[in-house]
Scaffold this active site. Structure first.
Site, mmCIF file in Angstrom:
data_model
loop_
_atom_site.group_PDB
_atom_site.id
_atom_site.type_symbol
_atom_site.label_atom_id
_atom_site.label_comp_id
_atom_site.label_asym_id
_atom_site.label_seq_id
_atom_site.Cartn_x
_atom_site.Cartn_y
_atom_site.Cartn_z
ATOM 1 N N GLU A 237 0.877 -1.171 0.000
ATOM 2 C CA GLU A 237 0.000 0.000 0.000
ATOM 3 C C GLU A 237 0.912 1.217 0.000
ATOM 4 O OE1 GLU A 237 -2.629 2.465 3.132
ATOM 5 O OE2 GLU A 237 -2.889 0.290 3.248
ATOM 6 N N CYS A 274 -3.949 7.170 5.680
ATOM 7 C CA CYS A 274 -3.786 6.843 4.261
ATOM 8 C C CYS A 274 -5.049 7.136 3.469
ATOM 9 C CB CYS A 274 -3.400 5.376 4.092
ATOM 10 S SG CYS A 274 -4.482 4.228 4.974
#
Length: 493
Positions: A237, A274
């Site tokens: 990620e 995020c």
């Protein structure tokens, strides 16, 4: 380091040498067979959750000293972390993750079909690279570790340099839990250091890797995983802009509510999620002005915050200054440095038409920290043109209004433009906050992630498994999971 002062706190450990990384991986590799018993795995995961809760005060105090995230945020993160561990224990007990499929022989089929029995087996040692912004839920005891252990894979975790003491403490608790469940402690091994992370991804006994971090660091490891003599899956990620589109009808209906909600989502945790919304497409005109006023008011009311470390702080300060200096960019709330080691949240605005030119592409890149860019658009086509320039994201959000009987005319086409961009699409909500659930997907097109997998939710376990089919195999040679009569009572197709 103490993020609140910028001064060293303590020495926690030494960076691992290549020889120490090799020993760590080999020790984890040697523990694979012990993880084969699903009941033991589930007991281990639940025991780990229990030990983390018993050590709650020490864990939160240590993590706060290293990250400045605060006890309230870290208390919630610890609860999420223990819930993830128990959730994966339930997944192991239930057994459908094995994806057992049986096709009985059919000589009359065209072509004739033999006896086929398929299930999934663990890949082997998994390398986990801890995240800086989630010292618990995406680090040593986090989702990558929990899902890998649930799959039957030992784990070697590369600690994040921002919270080495938290990493060491959590690793010790997981190893204690393993021993208490009758497993070797080396089902979880911790290493420190940049070079250790590189050596880990290259080790021939590492079978897969999970990463949460920057595009630069994740892409380097992804390329290294692909360049090995035997390439391995790398589930990274890396970064996400998390666009938000507000339709004119939504702004007309609840401009102040949307502005206040966006302010809270953007500044939550000093903008270090995020899933922080980093680009907002808002309509021009009076309704758009009301939204922007509410957003600016909410962001301006946010006090100074300390970021995770000085490198992240410096990158944020430089990043917002570079963006604010672009032609046509205004700052209703000026982001940047504040007294001491703190930073201030901010809002930048620009005409959406400018984003289609090369000179403003920086505004279409993630800026980690408490800032968002509001691009004012004239019509649906201009908004869609901007969306067409975006890379992959973890989330994409639409704010709309109307009912089935009186729908917002812009909603369906703009939602259709958002779906290709992200792994999770929200309507009338905010992306900060990722529920741990069976239907959750935390991933997206590159650079949000390097694969189509999720790192949150039950299906995260699939990253660490591979399918194997047994053909025409006598029953006594089959694993119990595939034998006639379903002796283990597993879900099977």
């Amino acid at each position: 380091m103490d993020p609140r002062t910028g001064k060293p706190r303590e020495r926690v450990a030494a960076e691992a040498t290549a020889e120490e990384v090799d020993r760590a991986v080999r020790a984890a590799h040697g523990s694979r067979e012990a993880l084969a018993d699903r009941a033991v795995r589930a007991a281990f995961l639940r025991a780990a959750a229990g030990l983390l809760e018993e050590a709650r005060d020490r864990v939160i105090e240590t993590a706060d000293a290293e990250t400045a995230l605060g006890t309230t945020r870290l208390s919630g993160e610890l609860a999420r972390t223990t819930a993830q561990l128990r959730s994966f224990a339930d997944v192991v007990d239930e057994g459908s993750f094995l994806d057992v499929r049986i096709d009985l022989p059919d000589p009359g089929a065209v072509p004739p079909r033999p006896d086929l029995r398929r299930w999934k087996v663990p890949l082997g040692v998994v390398a986990v690279y801890a995240a800086g912004n989630f010292p618990l839920a995406f680090s040593v005891p986090g989702g990558d570790t929990a899902s890998a252990l649930a799959a039957g894979c030992p784990v070697v975790v590369k600690a994040h340099p921002g919270h080495p003491a938290t990493s060491a403490l959590c690793a010790s608790l997981l190893r204690r839990a393993a021993a208490g469940a009758g497993l070797p402690e080396d089902v979880v091994v911790l290493v420190h250091g940049f070079d250790a992370g590189v050596a880990l991804i290259r080790h021939p006994l590492v079978a897969a890797a999970g990463f949460t971090g920057s595009v630069r660091g994740g892409r380097a490891l992804f390329d290294a995983a692909a360049a090995r003599p035997v390439p391995i899956p790398f589930h990274g990620e890396l970064g996400s802009l998390n666009p938000v589109v507000i339709t004119p009808a939504a702004a007309e209906e609840r401009a102040k509510e949307i502005g206040a909600g966006l302010a809270g989502s953007t500044t939550l945790g000093a903008g270090q999620f995020c899933t922080k919304p980093g680009l907002v497409l808002a309509p021009r005109g009076e309704v758009g002005d009301r939204f922007l006023d509410a957003l600016a008011e909410g962001v301006a009311a946010t006090g100074p915050a300390v970021m995770l470390d000085h490198r992240i702080r410096d990158a944020y300060v430089a990043g917002v200054a570079e963006r604010a200096a672009l032609a046509g960019v205004a700052a209703p709330v000026v982001p940047g440095a504040r007294d001491g080691h703190a930073v201030g949240a901010g809002v930048l605005t620009v005409d959406a038409a400018r984003l289609t030119g090369d000179g403003h592409r920086l505004l279409l890149e993630e800026c980690f920290g408490p800032v968002t860019v509001v691009a004012r658009y004239t019509d649906r086509e201009e908004a869609a043109a901007v969306l067409g320039l975006l890379p992959g994201n973890l989330t994409a959000t639409l704010h709309t209004t109307g009912t089935d009987g009186d729908p917002d005319p812009d909603a369906a086409p703009l939602l259709a433009a958002l779906v290709p961009l992200a792994g999770r699409v929200l309507v009338n909500g905010w992306p900060t906050g990722v529920a741990v659930a069976a239907a959750q997907h935390h991933g997206g097109p590159y650079p949000a992630t390097t694969s189509t997998a999720t790192s949150v939710g039950a299906t995260a376990i699939e990253r660490w498994l591979r399918p194997v089919t047994y053909q025409s195999t006598p029953g006594h040679l089959l694993p119990p999971e595939l034998r006639d009569g379903n002796p283990l009572g597993l879900p099977r197709r």
